[in-house]
Write a protein that holds these residues in place. Sequence first.
Motif, PDB file in Angstrom:
ATOM      1  N   ALA A 251      -5.342  -3.438  -3.556  1.00  0.00           N
ATOM      2  CA  ALA A 251      -5.810  -2.774  -2.280  1.00  0.00           C
ATOM      3  C   ALA A 251      -7.007  -3.114  -1.760  1.00  0.00           C
ATOM      4  CB  ALA A 251      -5.418  -1.218  -2.042  1.00  0.00           C
TER       5      ALA A 251
ATOM      6  N   ALA B 238       0.977  -1.185  -0.053  1.00  0.00           N
ATOM      7  CA  ALA B 238       0.041  -0.061  -0.052  1.00  0.00           C
ATOM      8  C   ALA B 238       0.700   1.087  -0.077  1.00  0.00           C
ATOM      9  CB  ALA B 238      -0.806   0.025   1.332  1.00  0.00           C
TER      10      ALA B 238
ATOM     11  N   THR C 298      -2.053  -0.516  -5.597  1.00  0.00           N
ATOM     12  CA  THR C 298      -0.766  -0.867  -4.756  1.00  0.00           C
ATOM     13  C   THR C 298       0.386  -0.864  -5.598  1.00  0.00           C
ATOM     14  OG1 THR C 298      -0.840  -3.132  -5.135  1.00  0.00           O
ATOM     15  CG2 THR C 298      -1.756  -2.387  -2.916  1.00  0.00           C
TER      16      THR C 298
END
Length: 611
Positions: free
Chosen positions: A460, A82, A108
């Motif tokens: 993510a 992240a 990400t």
Amino acid sequence: MAPRTYEKLGPTGAAASTHHLGTSTALTVLARGGNAFDAAVAAGFVLQVVEPHLCGPGGEVPVVFSTAADPRPRVLCGQGVAPAAATIDHYRAEGCTIVPGTGLLAATVPGAWDAWLTLLRDHGTWELADVLAPALGYAAGGFPLVPRIPDTIATVAEHFRTHWPSSAAQWLPDGGIPRRSHRLPVLAATWERLLGEAQGPSREARLDAARAAWSRGFVAEEVDRFCRTPVRDETGQDHAGVLTADDLAGWSATYEDALVVDAGAGWQVAKCGPWSQGPALAQTLRLLDGTDLTYADGIATADTVHVTAEAAKLAFADREAWYGDSAPVPMADLLGEDYTAARRRLIGELACRELRPGAPGGRDPRLAALATDHDRPIGKGTEGPGTGEPTVARLGEGAATGEPAPSEPSLTRQGVARGDTVHIDVVDAAGNMVSATPSGGWLQSSPVIPELGFCLGTRAQMFWLEEGLASSLVPGRRPRTTLSPSLGLRDGEPRVAFGTPGGDQQDQWQLCFLLAHTRAGLDLQAAIDAPAWHTTSFPASFAPRGWEPAGLVVESRLGADTVDELARRGHRVTDAGPWALGRLSAVGRGDDGLLAAAADRRSGVGSAAAL
């Protein structure tokens, strides 16, 4: 029942993947003297071109492998983290209760490029230009479109035209949907530019220079610039991304020891760690230890389907409570004998409808608040939650195949078509063995970066926007991915590499394959062809994160009596049709030294070959 097919055999090398051009690329590399790592990397890049709805350059890849010099399984983690600015507070301030499954907020760090080049540098023998040449040729010169690609583009075409003009420019030439073939000249130019940056006094130095050109050069700069402009996502709002050039510069692929567990009958299975769902297969196998799993003519009985589904429910409930990269995971306790024995005693004669995570080492399990809510859609491959009465529903033609299907109408209005994954397995005569599951960067999930010719991933969305969970959104941490390649070892010697697309179903379909091979004694192809099943009785990893208590999806080739018996035991059975579940591929090494390859026939696209 379709006519019997057989695993492919040869003494020199074997490869299998979800697309015939990936397989043929790998085999060509082996035929020209490359090793299994050269072949896997070349095939991985080809799949980014020919299956763009399932993986892309902006995606990620985990790899499980062993080398001729060292048979101990290792993992290469190509799952990016992240961004530094990806905080729960930021996403909540943007009006999100879950991370959107499309657009820029779900990005990400793209990990595939660095992972593939790291694997090639450390274990391959070829130059990057030679490995990348097949994919570059398809991108520049054109590649055939499998039927799902036009279908996927059609689902999101209006969204492209209205909200993502860069995607419309790449995927809707002259405003129409390509049907037969397509070219990706901008992506080809990006790869050519990266090759131009691959300068240095050695092969390793040239590969590192190409890695740097991606993570600290022009690719990172363009990603940073593009993420600053808000784009429409599935929330119906426009959001900018938070991924920056600094995020790309600060990350690289890493190696770690594989998680290895006993699988019974003298077999062991090697998996990625709990930043993936891989340990769920390990836990399921531990729960099944000592269980009499029965087959009739190579087809699992109702007893076998029931007990494996109930074991999987327990393992995936633990996945929901304990797996992730944002808090310590008590893996030793989760696989411990006392804990496993206590969990095994929870498996009863009837289907359980509850989500039952355990308390390893006396720790209290904690679930995200939304994880216990099963009144949301599950996503592709299942029907919605029902009343709880045991029933047998039937899916429409082509559903639950592991390919992306159009989403629920409420989601499709926001331009959503769920993505999926690809898989590659390669083995060579020297003893190198590779299993890789690339994914992400789907053409339908995020807008194309116009200067680069590819889009970012959306992994993510697997984080929770709730503090204190193992899979909470935390900057610099990996999302708990569903990607789950595997190696099978017999008495400690690597014998089989295998895997499949399929999101949350990956380790369940792999379980079906593994048991058919190791317990029922089927060869690789017959084990892949054997009827499969999976439970949907745990929270999905993808938005909107729903689940179906007692849900069980089966292939009808299990037999009407078996399906009826499963319904009688309380499973909410969905009949997916005779050939619907999984896109498995596998390679292996036999006692006689011959190398074998096998691939799923359900999709009509995957292939296996040996030489």
